[in-house]
Design an enzyme around this catalytic site. Structure first.
Site, mmCIF file in Angstrom:
data_model
loop_
_atom_site.group_PDB
_atom_site.id
_atom_site.type_symbol
_atom_site.label_atom_id
_atom_site.label_comp_id
_atom_site.label_asym_id
_atom_site.label_seq_id
_atom_site.Cartn_x
_atom_site.Cartn_y
_atom_site.Cartn_z
ATOM 1 N N ALA A 108 0.810 -1.217 0.000
ATOM 2 C CA ALA A 108 0.000 0.000 0.000
ATOM 3 C C ALA A 108 0.842 1.266 0.000
ATOM 4 O O ALA A 108 0.316 2.353 -0.247
ATOM 5 C CB ALA A 108 -0.933 -0.005 1.206
ATOM 6 N N SER A 126 4.551 0.953 -1.090
ATOM 7 C CA SER A 126 5.684 0.747 -1.992
ATOM 8 C C SER A 126 5.513 -0.565 -2.732
ATOM 9 O O SER A 126 4.684 -1.399 -2.368
ATOM 10 C CB SER A 126 7.011 0.747 -1.214
ATOM 11 N N GLY A 127 6.309 -0.728 -3.775
ATOM 12 C CA GLY A 127 6.301 -1.966 -4.542
ATOM 13 C C GLY A 127 7.713 -2.342 -4.922
ATOM 14 O O GLY A 127 8.636 -1.530 -4.850
ATOM 15 N N ARG A 128 7.883 -3.591 -5.341
ATOM 16 C CA ARG A 128 9.209 -4.035 -5.776
ATOM 17 C C ARG A 128 9.066 -5.162 -6.778
ATOM 18 O O ARG A 128 8.080 -5.921 -6.755
ATOM 19 C CB ARG A 128 10.059 -4.465 -4.584
ATOM 20 N N ASP A 133 -1.232 -10.064 -0.415
ATOM 21 C CA ASP A 133 0.138 -10.012 0.094
ATOM 22 C C ASP A 133 0.273 -10.658 1.466
ATOM 23 O O ASP A 133 1.313 -11.257 1.771
ATOM 24 C CB ASP A 133 0.690 -8.583 0.094
ATOM 25 N N THR A 134 -0.769 -10.583 2.278
ATOM 26 C CA THR A 134 -0.698 -11.248 3.581
ATOM 27 C C THR A 134 -0.691 -12.757 3.424
ATOM 28 O O THR A 134 0.013 -13.462 4.158
ATOM 29 C CB THR A 134 -1.867 -10.817 4.486
ATOM 30 N N GLY A 159 8.459 -5.794 6.700
ATOM 31 C CA GLY A 159 9.338 -4.661 6.965
ATOM 32 C C GLY A 159 9.431 -4.295 8.426
ATOM 33 O O GLY A 159 10.494 -3.890 8.918
#
Length: 496
Positions: free
Chosen positions: A13, A15-17, A237-238, A402
Site C-alpha cells: 500500500a 511501496s512496490g518491488r 500479500d498477507t 518490513g
C-alpha cells in the site's frame, strides 16, 4: 546444476518491488535480488483517494524489462498486492470509473447501513470475514447506491493483482486468497455468495470463479520475444507473507508487520463462532486449503503518516529517542476508525489522548513511543483472543515483513505478550510469492519443505520476553481504551 529463476512483483500500500529469485535445486540455496523498487502513493483527484494504476504498471514493466535485458529467462512471474480494492473493466478491457483506494471516504457510514439491513451475524456466518469499513462489500454498496452511466458499461471486476495479470497476459482470472478479502465469498463453498451480490445489485457475470494459488494465468510477451509464464500466487500479500513465514508449529502465531499489522494463525478449519465474531476475527483464504484466521491491526501506517507529516527522515534516531522515554505514558487504540486516514495523524493521536484524559504527546519521540506501546498492547490482546478461540495458548509469535526490522518493537512485543518472538524474513510476502511459484513448478515439494528451506537461507532473530514491572495497570488502561463504549460520543467515525 539445475537453476530456477522466479520473478515476484510485490505491491504494498506504500511501496512496490520487482524481485528476482534464483534457486539452485540441488543445494536448495535461494537468493533474492532487488531489481526495481518504487513508491506507491495515493492520488487525491476528483474528490476521491485513488491508486495511480498507470504508474504502478509502468514500474512493474520497468522491472520486468530490466530482467529481460539481462538475458535472464524467468521460469515464472507472480504478482501479489493488498486486498479489498478492485478495478472495473468494460467489454473491451478498458477501465471504467475510478480506481478507488480503500482509504477513500466514500464508504463512511456504509458498513453501518449494510449491517443494519442484513445483520452482522448473518454476514459473518456466510463469509467469515471481519467487519472493516472499507471491505469490498461496502465499497460496492457505495458504488451501486450512487448509480451512473458507467455501471452499464461494466463487464468485469478484477482485484488489483488480477488486473495486472490481465495487463500482462490478456487473461481474466480471479485468485482465491485476494477474493476472500472482499466479504463476498462464501466461507463454505469458496465461491461468490449470490445473495450478497443480489443485495448489492452486482451482476454475477462481473466475477470469474476463483482459482487457487498455482493456477497458470497465461504468458507475458517480453521485449526480447520470449514468452514468460505468469502464475497466480497467493495474490493477497498477507497470504503470501504467511507462506513466507517459517512457522515452527501450529502453536505459533504470525504477525505480518508493515503498513498494516496482520496477526493470526494458520488453520485447517475456519472460526466463525459468536466468540470469533465478537473479536472481529477474519477467516481469509490461504494456500493448500488452509484458512488465515487473523485480525487486522492498523500497524505502522500510524508511524508512516507521522513521519510524513513531520518530515522525519532518520527513523533509526526516532526509534532510539522513543526507546529512551518512559513506557506507556500515553496510549491509543490503534484500531479506532479515526486513524484510518485522518487529515493529520499526529493531531488525531493528540486529540485521542486529550479526550481520554492522558498526557498529550508533543515531540516526535513521544508520538512514536505512544504508537509503539499501543501497538504492542494491541498485539497482546490479539494473541490472547487467538488463544481463547483455539482453546490453546499461543506459545510463539513470528514477525515478518518490513516491521520485523524494528528491534525495539520486536522486544517490546516479546515483553508485553510474554512469549518468545522470532523476527524475519523481511521480504516475507515476496518469498511467499516465490514459494507459490516454486511449488507450482514442482521445484519444491510442499509448503513445509519451502518453509524449511527458508530457515536455511534467511537469518531469524529471537527475542526473549523480560518481566515488566507494574504492567498490570498499563494493561487495564489499554483494555478500557479498546472497548468501543469508551470512545467519546461522536468521536468514533473516521475524521473527515
Amino acid at each position: 546444476m539445475a537453476v530456477k529463476n522466479i520473478v515476484a512483483v510485490d505491491l504494498g500500500a506504500s511501496s512496490g518491488r520487482v524481485m528476482l529469485a534464483t534457486l539452485h535445486t540441488a543445494t536448495q540455496h535461494l537468493t533474492l535480488k532487488e531489481i526495481h523498487r518504487f513508491s506507491n502513493t495515493l492520488v487525491f483527484q476528483d474528490n476521491h483517494h485513488q491508486w495511480d494504476l498507470a504508474a504502478l504498471e509502468r514500474d512493474i514493466l520497468t522491472g520486468l524489462h530490466q530482467i529481460d535485458a539481462m538475458g535472464i529467462v524467468p521460469d515464472s512471474i507472480g504478482i501479489d498486492s493488498w486486498g479489498v480494492d478492485y478495478v472495473l473493466l468494460d467489454q473491451d478491457g478498458q477501465r471504467v470509473g475510478l480506481p478507488y483506494s480503500y482509504r477513500d471516504h466514500r464508504t463512511d457510514g456504509v458498513m453501518a447501513t449494510v449491517t443494519a439491513e442484513l445483520g452482522r451475524e448473518a454476514i459473518y456466518q456466510r463469509t467469515g470475514i471481519q467487519f472493516l469499513p472499507f471491505n469490498t462489500l461496502y465499497q460496492l454498496k457505495a458504488l451501486c447506491d450512487a448509480p451512473s452511466d458507467d455501471l452499464h458499461q461494466v463487464a468485469h471486476l478484477l482485484m488489483i493483482p488480477d488486473y495486472f495479470h490481465y495487463r500482462l497476459t490478456g487473461s481474466l482470472v480471479c485468485e482465491y486468497t485476494n477474493a476472500s478479502t472482499t466479504q463476498l465469498l462464501s466461507l463454505e463453498k469458496k465461491t461468490w455468495d449470490s445473495e450478497l451480490l443480489d443485495y448489492l445489485g452486482v451482476p454475477r457475470r462481473w466475477l470469474s470463479d476463483p482459482v487457487q494459488p498455482g493456477h497458470a494465468v497465461g504468458k507475458w510477451a517480453a521485449p526480447s520475444g520470449r514468452q514468460i509464464s505468469v502464475t497466480a500466487v497467493a495474490t493477497h500479500d498477507t497470504a503470501s507473507a504467511v507462506v513466507g513465514a517459517p512457522l515452527q508449529s501450529r502453536d505459533s502465531a504470525y504477525l505480518s508487520s508493515g503498513t498494516w499489522s496482520l496477526m493470526g494463525i494458520e488453520s485447517d478449519t475456519p472460526f466463525n463462532s459468536p466468540q470469533a465474531l465478537a473479536a472481529n476475527i477474519t477467516n481469509e483464504g490461504g494456500v493448500d486449503g488452509t484458512y488465515r484466521v487473523l485480525k487486522n491491526i492498523m500497524g505502522l501506517w500510524l508511524l508512516q503518516r507521522v513521519c510524513q507529516e513531520r518530515d522525519i527522515k532518520d527513523l533509526g534516531a526516532l526509534i532510539e529517542a522513543a526507546a529512551a522515554l518512559p513506557a506507556f505514558a500515553s496510549l491509543i487504540n490503534p484500531n479506532d476508525d479515526r486513524f484510518i486516514n485522518p487529515p493529520s495523524m499526529h493531531q488525531a493521536i493528540r486529540d485521542y489522548c486529550r479526550e481520554h484524559g492522558q498526557p498529550v504527546p508533543h515531540s516526535d519521540a513521544e508520538l512514536a513511543r505512544c504508537i509503539f506501546d499501543s501497538l504492542a498492547l494491541l498485539y497482546r490482546q490479539v494473541v490472547l483472543e487467538l488463544g481463547e478461540l483455539r482453546h490453546a495458548p499461543i506459545r510463539q509469535l513470528h514477525i515478518v515483513g518490513g516491521g520485523s526490522q524494528n528491534a525495539f518493537l520486536n522486544q517490546l512485543c516479546a515483553d508485553v505478550c510474554q512469549i518468545p518472538v522470532l523476527a524475519g524474513p523481511v521480504e516475507a510476502s515476496t518469498l511467499g510469492n516465490i514459494g507459490c511459484q516454486l511449488m507450482a513448478l514442482g521445484a519444491v515439494a510442499d509448503l513445509a519443505a519451502f518453509r524449511h528451506m527458508l530457515t536455511h537461507n534467511f537469518p531469524l532473530h529471537r527475542y526473549t520476553p523480560r518481566a515488566e514491572s507494574d504492567f498490570a495497570g498499563h494493561w487495564r488502561r489499554f483494555q478500557a481504551l479498546s472497548q468501543p463504549e469508551t470512545a467519546p460520543k461522536g468521536k468514533k467515525e473516521t475524521t473527515q
